[in-house]
Design a protein around this motif. Structure first.
Motif, mmCIF file in Angstrom:
data_model
loop_
_atom_site.group_PDB
_atom_site.id
_atom_site.type_symbol
_atom_site.label_atom_id
_atom_site.label_comp_id
_atom_site.label_asym_id
_atom_site.label_seq_id
_atom_site.Cartn_x
_atom_site.Cartn_y
_atom_site.Cartn_z
ATOM 1 N N PRO A 43 13.776 -4.813 -38.123
ATOM 2 C CA PRO A 43 12.614 -5.724 -37.926
ATOM 3 C C PRO A 43 11.305 -4.938 -37.800
ATOM 4 O O PRO A 43 11.262 -3.885 -37.160
ATOM 5 C CB PRO A 43 12.945 -6.458 -36.631
ATOM 6 C CG PRO A 43 14.437 -6.354 -36.514
ATOM 7 C CD PRO A 43 14.826 -5.058 -37.125
ATOM 8 N N THR A 45 7.170 -4.343 -36.804
ATOM 9 C CA THR A 45 6.355 -4.512 -35.573
ATOM 10 C C THR A 45 5.646 -5.865 -35.602
ATOM 11 O O THR A 45 5.073 -6.251 -36.626
ATOM 12 C CB THR A 45 5.311 -3.400 -35.483
ATOM 13 O OG1 THR A 45 6.002 -2.135 -35.545
ATOM 14 C CG2 THR A 45 4.528 -3.495 -34.194
ATOM 15 N N PRO A 46 5.713 -6.630 -34.504
ATOM 16 C CA PRO A 46 5.041 -7.965 -34.488
ATOM 17 C C PRO A 46 3.566 -7.837 -34.803
ATOM 18 O O PRO A 46 2.893 -6.887 -34.373
ATOM 19 C CB PRO A 46 5.256 -8.458 -33.050
ATOM 20 C CG PRO A 46 6.427 -7.712 -32.542
ATOM 21 C CD PRO A 46 6.396 -6.378 -33.220
ATOM 22 N N TYR A 48 -0.577 -9.088 -34.796
ATOM 23 C CA TYR A 48 -1.529 -9.499 -33.749
ATOM 24 C C TYR A 48 -1.632 -11.033 -33.670
ATOM 25 O O TYR A 48 -1.385 -11.734 -34.655
ATOM 26 C CB TYR A 48 -2.917 -8.919 -34.021
ATOM 27 C CG TYR A 48 -2.949 -7.415 -33.989
ATOM 28 C CD1 TYR A 48 -2.867 -6.725 -32.766
ATOM 29 C CD2 TYR A 48 -3.049 -6.675 -35.168
ATOM 30 C CE1 TYR A 48 -2.875 -5.332 -32.732
ATOM 31 C CE2 TYR A 48 -3.070 -5.284 -35.135
ATOM 32 C CZ TYR A 48 -2.973 -4.612 -33.913
ATOM 33 O OH TYR A 48 -2.999 -3.257 -33.875
ATOM 34 N N ASN A 49 -1.963 -11.505 -32.428
ATOM 35 C CA ASN A 49 -2.153 -12.961 -32.251
ATOM 36 C C ASN A 49 -3.288 -13.454 -33.119
ATOM 37 O O ASN A 49 -4.336 -12.793 -33.250
ATOM 38 C CB ASN A 49 -2.455 -13.307 -30.794
ATOM 39 C CG ASN A 49 -1.272 -13.017 -29.885
ATOM 40 O OD1 ASN A 49 -0.128 -13.089 -30.328
ATOM 41 N ND2 ASN A 49 -1.529 -12.728 -28.626
#
Length: 261
Positions: A43, A45-46, A48-49
Motif C-alpha cells: 500500500p 503512503t496516504p 493529504y487531506n
C-alpha cells in the motif's frame, strides 16, 4: 516457493518495462502484461487531506431546552439623560378636608389710621323697617330687619321704638327686657343694646311709647340680620308683656364711621 509460471510472468514484465523506459513510453506495452496476474503491491503512503467542503444546508430547530437558573444580578448601569417633561395629567379627586387648626393668638392692635374726610349726605347708609302689629309675646323674636353693611370698620347705630308694657298678674313685681341682636347674637362691642320696663304690683296697666338705642362695633361687612327680642329681666321670671299696641313700631339702622378717641 514461487511457481515457475509466476516467475516467467515477472521476467516478461521486467523486460517490457525496460523496453518501455528505453522508448520513453511506459504505457506502450501495458496491454501485453495482462496475461500475467501479479501479486498485490505494498500500500502506498496516504495522501493529504483535501480542502474543507461547503457548509451543508441548515438543519431544523431543535426542541426548546429546559429553563436555566437565573443568573446573578448585573451591575447598576449609568443613569441616562433626563427625559422631556410629559403632558400634565388630569386633576385628581378632591381630598378629604383636613382637621381645623388651632386658633392663633390675637395680634397686636395697629396704630390708628389718619382720619378720613367727611362724606357727603348721599354717602350715608341707613335703613328703617316699620310695621303696625300688636305683639303679645312674653318672650321671643318680635321683628327682624336685614341691613347691608358696606364696611367692616364702621359701627351700626340701632334704635327700636314702640309701645311697650308689662303687667303683674299677682302681688309681686314684674319686669320685661327688650334687646337687639346682630345675626342672632347680642352686641359685645362694647356692650349690649337693651332696655327694661319694670312695674311694682298694682292694678295699673300702662301702655307707653318707649325707645331703646345704641352703637355696636366690630361687625363685619355684608348682610346683617338686625332683630329686636323680648325676654326676662335678670332675677325676674316671666310676666305678661306686649309690644306695639295701637301704634307704629320701627327699627332704625345707620352706619357710622368708627372714630378712635
Amino acid at each position: 516457493m514461487i511457481a515457475s509460471s509466476t516467475l516467467q510472468c515477472l521476467f516478461v514484465a521486467l523486460i517490457l518495462f525496460l523496453h518501455a523506459v528505453e522508448s520513453n513510453n511506459p504505457k506502450s506495452d501495458q496491454g501485453s502484461v495482462g496475461a500475467c496476474s501479479g501479486v498485490p503491491g505494498i500500500p502506498g503512503t496516504p495522501g493529504y487531506n483535501g480542502l474543507p467542503g461547503r457548509d451543508g444546508l441548515k438543519g431544523d430547530d431543535g426542541m426548546k431546552g429546559a429553563k436555566g437558573d437565573r443568573g446573578d444580578k448585573g451591575a447598576t448601569g449609568k443613569t441616562g439623560p433626563k427625559g422631556s417633561l410629559g403632558q400634565r395629567g388630569s386633576m385628581g379627586p378632591i381630598g378629604i378636608e383636613g382637621e381645623k387648626g388651632i386658633k392663633g393668638n390675637l395680634g397686636e392692635r395697629g396704630e390708628p389710621g389718619p382720619r378720613g374726610e367727611n362724606g357727603t349726605a348721599n354717602s350715608i347708609n341707613w335703613k328703617q323697617c316699620v310695621w303696625s302689629r300688636y305683639d303679645t309675646k312674653d318672650t321671643g323674636l318680635i321683628q327682624e330687619c336685614v341691613f347691608n353693611k358696606r364696611n367692616s370698620s364702621t359701627a351700626l347705630k340701632v334704635a327700636y321704638a314702640a309701645t311697650m308694657r308689662v303687667y303683674c298678674s299677682d302681688s309681686s313685681s314684674c319686669c320685661g327686657r327688650w334687646y337687639i341682636t346682630f345675626n342672632g347674637a347680642e352686641c359685645s362691642g362694647p356692650v349690649t343694646i337693651e332696655g327694661v320696663v319694670f312695674m311694682q304690683y298694682s292694678k295699673d296697666n300702662p301702655h307707653r311709647h318707649r325707645q331703646i338705642e345704641g352703637f355696636c362695633e366690630n361687625i363685619p361687612s355684608g348682610s346683617i340680620r338686625v332683630a329686636v327680642h323680648v325676654g326676662n329681666c335678670q332675677s325676674y321670671g316671666s310676666s305678661d308683656r306686649g309690644s306695639g299696641w295701637n301704634s307704629v313700631s320701627r327699627i332704625m339702622i345707620e352706619e357710622y364711621p368708627q372714630w378712635q378717641t
